[in-house]
Design an enzyme around this catalytic site. Structure first.
Site, mmCIF file in Angstrom:
data_model
loop_
_atom_site.group_PDB
_atom_site.id
_atom_site.type_symbol
_atom_site.label_atom_id
_atom_site.label_comp_id
_atom_site.label_asym_id
_atom_site.label_seq_id
_atom_site.Cartn_x
_atom_site.Cartn_y
_atom_site.Cartn_z
ATOM 1 N N ARG A 135 -61.410 -28.763 25.016
ATOM 2 C CA ARG A 135 -62.545 -28.915 24.082
ATOM 3 C C ARG A 135 -63.250 -30.239 24.334
ATOM 4 N NH1 ARG A 135 -63.267 -31.116 18.781
ATOM 5 N NH2 ARG A 135 -64.452 -29.800 17.323
ATOM 6 N N GLN A 194 -62.507 -37.515 15.485
ATOM 7 C CA GLN A 194 -62.845 -38.662 16.317
ATOM 8 C C GLN A 194 -63.404 -39.807 15.484
ATOM 9 O OE1 GLN A 194 -64.508 -36.034 19.901
ATOM 10 N NE2 GLN A 194 -64.686 -38.214 20.317
ATOM 11 N N GLN A 227 -67.463 -23.870 14.638
ATOM 12 C CA GLN A 227 -67.479 -25.276 14.262
ATOM 13 C C GLN A 227 -68.121 -26.157 15.337
ATOM 14 O OE1 GLN A 227 -64.758 -28.265 15.329
ATOM 15 N NE2 GLN A 227 -63.537 -27.798 13.517
ATOM 16 N N HIS A 277 -71.350 -30.456 16.845
ATOM 17 C CA HIS A 277 -71.657 -29.584 15.707
ATOM 18 C C HIS A 277 -73.147 -29.260 15.597
ATOM 19 C CE1 HIS A 277 -67.534 -30.394 14.725
ATOM 20 N NE2 HIS A 277 -67.778 -31.678 14.580
ATOM 21 N N SER A 297 -63.353 -31.751 11.570
ATOM 22 C CA SER A 297 -63.760 -31.518 12.956
ATOM 23 C C SER A 297 -62.519 -31.301 13.834
ATOM 24 C CB SER A 297 -64.623 -32.686 13.448
ATOM 25 O OG SER A 297 -65.136 -32.442 14.726
ATOM 26 N N LEU A 298 -62.301 -32.178 14.801
ATOM 27 C CA LEU A 298 -61.106 -32.097 15.646
ATOM 28 C C LEU A 298 -59.842 -31.987 14.810
ATOM 29 C CD1 LEU A 298 -59.477 -32.631 18.356
ATOM 30 C CD2 LEU A 298 -59.637 -35.056 17.702
#
Length: 305
Positions: free
Chosen positions: A115, A11, A248, A199, A90-91
């Site tokens: 998610r 993101q 994560q 996170h 991340s994503l």
């Protein structure tokens, strides 16, 4: 020939023109957009035209995966050398798994939409980038804040580079961290345009709910070595990959460790996605070349690698 590592953004890379490229047939792009519109039960073009929707985590996440899927096609259409290692921030880990044929396009869209919804509906929070301060000093400061303030919570969320760590927490925790980190020497504290604390332990409820759906997704062993955020190590066992994806959500992204490993392995870094955010974080590492697929001159720049 260069040894290539491919990285996939999370993101923050979204923008209204995130699907535009001359390197993929527009009809194929439109087909992917239609599939995603059906899964989201919302018109993708309408989301792109509405900044509030585009930045809503439930939409941002699957649309970034869609964008990475389009730019993955661009990479493959140029018949570039196979990467020797890949990673996603991340994503972006889901985009990396999709690129490595571990998860299907449709499943990647579905699971990141869920998610995003669960994260969006979690306890409100903030995230802040801290520049120019050692990560150990940041961790110590966060621990001190949590220890002496019952209502405050803050923790490191992304160890992005030697010069940048992103912290996350509730509003009170972030405000106290800004004051303390500035006092002990942070050059800048930049609040990010998000209303969640990714996170960190504030994602525990979201992770618990997410786990059931994640376990039902069918994964194959990745065809490329993939370094995962939770460990900063290569994972190939699908059960471990799923567990790392789950962890994560509540644990920090070890991107600096990931980049150290990548730079010791590959000579060329290519960011596959709609911007060059990860290219910016790669400065200071020993790469002979750094490229990104959204560059209008990407085809010309990579023709000799």
């Amino acid at each position: 020939m260069s040894s290539i590592a491919c990285v996939f953004p999370g993101q923050g890379s979204q923008h209204p023109e995130m699907f535009k490229t001359d390197l993929v047939d527009q009809n194929l792009i439109n087909e992917k957009i239609e599939i995603v519109s059906e899964i989201l039960e919302s018109d993708v073009h309408s989301i792109l035209e509405d900044e509030s929707k585009l930045n809503a985590t439930a939409f941002t996440q699957p649309l970034l995966v869609l964008s990475s899927a389009i730019f993955s096609d661009a990479y493959k259409n140029l018949c570039l050398p196979e990467p020797i290692v890949i990673a996603g921030h991340s994503l972006g880990e889901y985009s990396a798994l999709m690129f490595a044929e571990s998860i299907t396009f449709e499943d990647a869209i579905k699971i990141t939409h869920l998610r995003g919804k669960l994260m969006q509906n979690s306890e409100g929070g903030k995230m802040m980038a801290v520049l120019g301060l050692d990560s150990q000093a940041i961790d110590k400061a966060c621990s001190e804040i949590n220890a002496i303030n019952e209502s405050a919570y803050v923790a490191s969320a992304n160890y992005n580079s030697v010069k940048q760590t992103v912290i996350a927490g509730n509003i009170e925790g972030i405000e106290k961290a800004r004051d303390l980190l500035t006092e002990i020497g942070a050059k800048r504290c930049i609040e990010l345009n998000v209303s969640i604390a990714s996170h960190t332990n504030l994602m525990t409820d979201a992770a618990d709910e997410f786990n059931d759906s994640l376990q039902k997704i069918e994964l194959s062993s990745p065809i490329y070595p993939i370094i995962q955020n939770y460990t900063g190590e290569i994972s190939s066992d699908t059960s471990k990959i799923k567990q790392n994806l789950l962890n994560q959500l509540t644990q920090p992204v070890l991107w600096s460790k990931t980049m150290n490993r990548i730079s010791n392995t590959a000579s060329c870094l290519i960011e596959i996605g709609p911007k060059n955010v990860l290219c910016g974080l790669s400065k200071g590492y020993d790469f002979s070349n750094i490229f990104y697929t959204a560059d209008l001159n990407f085809k010309e720049k990579v023709q000799d690698i």
